[in-house]
Design an enzyme around this catalytic site. Structure first.
Site, PDB file in Angstrom:
ATOM      1  N   HIS A 147      10.593  -6.425  96.039  1.00  0.00           N
ATOM      2  CA  HIS A 147      10.175  -8.082  96.360  1.00  0.00           C
ATOM      3  C   HIS A 147       9.369  -8.279  97.394  1.00  0.00           C
ATOM      4  O   HIS A 147       9.145  -7.483  98.393  1.00  0.00           O
ATOM      5  CB  HIS A 147      11.609  -8.516  96.659  1.00  0.00           C
ATOM      6  CG  HIS A 147      12.332  -8.266  95.512  1.00  0.00           C
ATOM      7  ND1 HIS A 147      12.052  -8.337  93.641  1.00  0.00           N
ATOM      8  CD2 HIS A 147      13.394  -9.918  95.442  1.00  0.00           C
ATOM      9  CE1 HIS A 147      13.729  -8.382  93.485  1.00  0.00           C
ATOM     10  NE2 HIS A 147      13.975  -8.856  93.904  1.00  0.00           N
ATOM     11  N   CYS A 176      19.075 -10.926  96.763  1.00  0.00           N
ATOM     12  CA  CYS A 176      17.805  -9.985  97.330  1.00  0.00           C
ATOM     13  C   CYS A 176      17.305 -10.839  98.376  1.00  0.00           C
ATOM     14  O   CYS A 176      16.669 -10.480  99.606  1.00  0.00           O
ATOM     15  CB  CYS A 176      17.354  -8.977  96.080  1.00  0.00           C
ATOM     16  SG  CYS A 176      17.136 -10.207  95.175  1.00  0.00           S
TER      17      CYS A 176
END
Ligand code: A2P
Length: 337
Positions: free
Chosen positions: A242, A129
């Site tokens: 994130h 990710c």
């Protein structure tokens, strides 16, 4: 043409989002198989408002599956992905099990889609990710200006650790607000009202594996082993999304104006860069539940003649995992359609 699709890990945080994104984008599915462990076999998951029975991966026959999306962890991928591939499926694997194998392409759909075509083992790997969102933004800059070095510090949400990690943040938050004792299980120390500079295992060089993924995967995806990456990966008490503080050094100077202009026409990127309160992306205000990689706080690094700073935020479960996997499935479908 319609494709028979299997989602392996369908009850998990990423698997559930894979099902939602397949539905949202109306992927041409013939038969859909939702697979998980024996624990959840017999239960159901939702797809387009209907309940789909969850089947046990261990006893499932992969014959007839065209595309399999795996997100059930590395050991499950290691054991079952080759079996699905041998039965004729194209496997798109979200784990790190095959990412560093030379005969497995590692693909960000906006950055190196051409790499998908060469997959001798029938397996395509979905990047980590943190690398994913960083390269959606940095890929176009690298192609035009040549990136020599990347310093990156990540601020990673707990959802990257799956359902149990989401639950632990929620539970600890409630306990601490009620003056109760906490008992860390999923994270090594308290995560609520804290942050942890440790994701995945420590390596011999003192970096964590999560940090080394940013090095190995950036070089593989951009096809350039000379790019230097200096990473620090930190878990923060955010549920979804994130963030990354990224400082790059390029071969040719890129100005703030040029970076904004280039990024604003790059696929998958949205520039949110007003120099005022709220004029920058955050996990909650922009990323969570959305598809784009958001870039803000673009500044020329006054400590380096060809340095640029960026703040990159995205939903780690969507672009960082499930969305990219479905985009790769769409590329496979387009080849075979
Ligand atoms: P299950 O719900 O049956 O445990 P998360 O990352 O959110 O924790 O989700 C992990 C996913 O991987 C879940 O769907 C989980 O299914 C699945 N999974 C874990 N271990 C196995 C296994 N041995 N076989 C099949 N699926 C597994």
């Amino acid at each position: 043409r319609r494709f028979n699709v299997a989602v392996v890990g369908a009850t998990g945080a990423v698997g559930e989002t894979m099902l939602n994104i397949l539905a949202e984008r109306d992927f041409p599915i013939g038969t859909l198989h939702a697979l998980a462990s024996e624990r959840s076999a017999g239960g159901t998951v939702e797809y387009k408002g209907e309940k789909i029975a969850v089947q046990d991966l261990a006893t499932f026959d992969p014959k007839g599956v065209d595309i399999a999306l795996f997100s059930a962890g590395g050991s499950v991928s290691k054991e079952y992905a080759p079996k699905f591939a041998a039965a004729g499926a194209v496997v798109i694997d979200n784990s790190s099990a095959f990412r560093y194998d030379d005969d497995v392409p590692l693909v960000v759909s906006e950055v190196n889609p051409e790499a998908l075509k060469d997959r001798p083992r029938g397996i395509v790997a979905n990047p980590n990710c943190s690398t994913m969102q960083m390269l959606v933004a940095l890929g176009p800059i690298h192609r035009q200006y040549g990136i020599e070095r990347i310093n990156v510090a990540t601020y990673q949400s707990v959802s990257g650790g799956g359902r149990s990690a989401l639950e632990e943040l929620g539970k600890q938050t409630g306990q601490l607000l009620n003056f109760q004792e906490i008992d860390p299980q999923r994270f090594p120390v308290q995560i609520a009202f804290n942050l942890i500079p440790h994701i995945d295992d420590f390596q011999d060089n003192g970096f964590t594996k999560e940090e080394m993924k940013l090095v190995w995967e950036t070089q593989k995806i951009l096809g350039d082993a000379s790019i230097k990456v200096n990473p620090t990966a930190v878990r923060v008490p955010v549920f979804y999304g994130h963030s990354e503080a990224v400082a790059i050094e390029t071969r040719e100077k890129i100005t703030v104006e040029a970076a904004r202009e280039l990024l604003s026409r790059s696929p998958g990127v949205e520039v949110v860069d007003e120099r005022k309160a709220g004029g920058y992306p955050t996990p909650v205000t922009h990323a969570s539940g959305n598809d784009a990689v958001y870039v803000g706080r673009i500044r020329e690094d006054f400590s380096h003649p060809r340095g640029l700073n960026l703040w990159i935020v995205s939903d780690n479960i969507r672009k960082g995992a499930a969305l990219n996997a479905v985009q790769l499935a769409e590329l496979v479908a387009a080849e075979q359609g």
